[in-house]
Design a protein around this motif. Structure first.
Motif, mmCIF file in Angstrom:
data_model
loop_
_atom_site.group_PDB
_atom_site.id
_atom_site.type_symbol
_atom_site.label_atom_id
_atom_site.label_comp_id
_atom_site.label_asym_id
_atom_site.label_seq_id
_atom_site.Cartn_x
_atom_site.Cartn_y
_atom_site.Cartn_z
ATOM 1 N N GLU A 56 11.736 -102.072 60.116
ATOM 2 C CA GLU A 56 12.200 -101.661 58.788
ATOM 3 C C GLU A 56 13.473 -100.843 58.958
ATOM 4 O O GLU A 56 13.600 -100.076 59.914
ATOM 5 N N ASN A 57 14.387 -100.992 58.003
ATOM 6 C CA ASN A 57 15.636 -100.239 58.043
ATOM 7 C C ASN A 57 15.516 -98.837 57.496
ATOM 8 O O ASN A 57 16.149 -97.926 57.976
ATOM 9 N N ARG A 58 14.770 -98.735 56.393
ATOM 10 C CA ARG A 58 14.803 -97.484 55.657
ATOM 11 C C ARG A 58 13.453 -96.790 55.695
ATOM 12 O O ARG A 58 12.411 -97.399 55.422
ATOM 13 N N ILE A 80 11.727 -98.477 63.516
ATOM 14 C CA ILE A 80 12.814 -98.168 62.585
ATOM 15 C C ILE A 80 14.109 -98.674 63.234
ATOM 16 O O ILE A 80 14.424 -98.318 64.373
ATOM 17 N N ILE A 81 14.837 -99.528 62.508
ATOM 18 C CA ILE A 81 16.032 -100.151 63.099
ATOM 19 C C ILE A 81 17.312 -99.827 62.338
ATOM 20 O O ILE A 81 18.385 -100.279 62.722
ATOM 21 N N GLY A 82 17.205 -99.050 61.247
ATOM 22 C CA GLY A 82 18.397 -98.737 60.463
ATOM 23 C C GLY A 82 18.921 -97.338 60.757
ATOM 24 O O GLY A 82 18.201 -96.495 61.293
ATOM 25 N N THR A 166 21.733 -103.380 69.885
ATOM 26 C CA THR A 166 23.051 -103.563 69.283
ATOM 27 C C THR A 166 22.989 -104.608 68.178
ATOM 28 O O THR A 166 22.036 -105.395 68.095
ATOM 29 N N MET A 167 24.007 -104.580 67.327
ATOM 30 C CA MET A 167 24.211 -105.634 66.333
ATOM 31 C C MET A 167 25.525 -106.315 66.660
ATOM 32 O O MET A 167 26.547 -105.650 66.807
ATOM 33 N N ALA A 168 25.490 -107.635 66.743
ATOM 34 C CA ALA A 168 26.721 -108.382 67.027
ATOM 35 C C ALA A 168 27.628 -108.330 65.794
ATOM 36 O O ALA A 168 27.162 -108.083 64.689
ATOM 37 N N MET A 207 19.513 -111.622 65.937
ATOM 38 C CA MET A 207 18.917 -111.655 64.609
ATOM 39 C C MET A 207 18.758 -113.132 64.208
ATOM 40 O O MET A 207 18.934 -114.013 65.037
ATOM 41 N N SER A 208 18.433 -113.392 62.936
ATOM 42 C CA SER A 208 18.166 -114.781 62.535
ATOM 43 C C SER A 208 19.255 -115.753 62.968
ATOM 44 O O SER A 208 18.965 -116.848 63.438
ATOM 45 N N GLY A 209 20.526 -115.350 62.821
ATOM 46 C CA GLY A 209 21.621 -116.276 63.053
ATOM 47 C C GLY A 209 22.076 -116.401 64.497
ATOM 48 O O GLY A 209 22.841 -117.311 64.837
HETATM 49 C C1 LIG Z 1 18.188 -106.702 58.618
HETATM 50 C C2 LIG Z 1 18.318 -106.476 60.074
HETATM 51 C C3 LIG Z 1 17.916 -107.466 60.984
HETATM 52 C C4 LIG Z 1 17.399 -108.839 60.566
HETATM 53 O O1 LIG Z 1 18.436 -109.600 60.055
HETATM 54 P P1 LIG Z 1 18.221 -111.164 59.653
HETATM 55 O O2 LIG Z 1 19.590 -111.693 59.641
HETATM 56 O O3 LIG Z 1 17.557 -111.156 58.321
HETATM 57 O O4 LIG Z 1 17.371 -111.772 60.696
HETATM 58 C C5 LIG Z 1 18.025 -107.171 62.336
HETATM 59 N N1 LIG Z 1 18.497 -105.983 62.779
HETATM 60 C C6 LIG Z 1 18.889 -105.014 61.936
HETATM 61 C C7 LIG Z 1 19.375 -103.714 62.492
HETATM 62 C C8 LIG Z 1 18.826 -105.239 60.569
HETATM 63 O O5 LIG Z 1 19.240 -104.281 59.739
#
Ligand SMILES: *Cc1c(COP(=O)(O)O)cnc(C)c1O
Length: 242
Positions: A56-58, A80-82, A166-168, A207-209
């Motif tokens: 969950e982000n929030r 928690i990932i946000g 990380t987020m790409a 993530m999904s993509g």
């Molecule tokens: C929302 C989120 C995801 C999941 O993203 P999708 O594109 O829906 O798979 C993964 N990581 C973080 C940090 C996110 O906020």
């Protein structure tokens, strides 16, 4: 089978196929199902299909959904990932067992402080900024290293540093996305070598993509929302203001 269960099974098949293609052991990649903006009923559907780790982000949204889920399913695990503000840390530590978005030494100290007060141990991932667009994560390797060293020196006994996240960048350019994942893996390798006493085994990326690319670059945990739960309806946002 429900739509969510069907999606979950397809995502798990793709993860197993990507592990194989990358020459990695089966089940070396864990699936975190990202349930933000989806109701507790969707989480329960996924749990009934065998999924136990959620993201969950929030914090506020997590608090409104997960306590009831834990009552019925005590093995469910929440990450928690946000981006996390220090004034939300206490609630985050209460509701989640893992915080993946540690992006400053200050936040790390607050997590230690609140976990100590609650007499809990919390796992953390250090989030590192490897892309262009997103602003989250440690912005420099030096700052990231300093936070890892802080743990290695025994300053955060209620925190278990488990790895990196990380987020790409948000782009269609696969080379850029791979480079971002490779950067995280390189940083992790350097820090594992420098601080061998820490259990820094996890790489949360994909993530999904882009999870197949992430698995090719060594991801141990992919965070997948849309491909499991469908598109998010952001109009419910006001209800869960963080
Ligand atoms: C929302 C989120 C995801 C999941 O993203 P999708 O594109 O829906 O798979 C993964 N990581 C973080 C940090 C996110 O906020």
């Amino acid at each position: 089978m429900t739509q969510i269960q069907e999606n979950l099974s397809r995502v798990l098949d793709s993860i197993r196929a990507a592990e194989k293609k990358a020459g990695r052991p089966e089940h070396s990649v864990k699936l975190l199902a990202v349930s933000k903006f989806h109701p507790a009923e969707s989480v329960v559907e996924a749990v009934r299909a065998g999924q136990c780790a959620f993201g969950e982000n929030r914090v506020q949204e997590a608090v409104s959904k997960f306590p009831a889920i834990y009552e019925e399913f005590p093995n469910v695990e929440l990450h928690i990932i946000g981006t996390l503000q220090t004034n939300k840390v206490r609630k985050a530590v209460q509701v989640a067992s893992v915080i993946e978005s540690v992006d400053s030494l200050k936040l790390l100290c607050e997590i230690e402080k609140q976990a100590a007060k609650l007499d809990k141990t919390v796992s953390v991932f250090f989030e590192y900024h490897t892309g262009e667009e997103s602003k989250s994560g440690f912005l420099s390797f030096e700052e990231l290293r300093e936070a890892v060293q802080f743990c290695a020196e025994g300053n955060a006994p209620h925190v278990v540093p488990r790895g990196f996240m990380t987020m790409a960048p948000f782009t269609d350019d696969k080379a850029l996305i791979r480079a971002s994942f490779a950067t995280l893996r390189d940083c992790a390798e350097r820090l594992r070598a420098e601080f061998p006493s820490l259990p820094l085994t996890e790489l949360s990326m994909g993530m999904s993509g882009d999870f197949e690319l992430a698995i090719a670059e060594g991801s141990t945990e992919v965070r997948v929302g849309t491909a499991i739960f469908g598109e998010r309806n952001y109009s419910v946002e006001a209800k869960h203001e963080n």
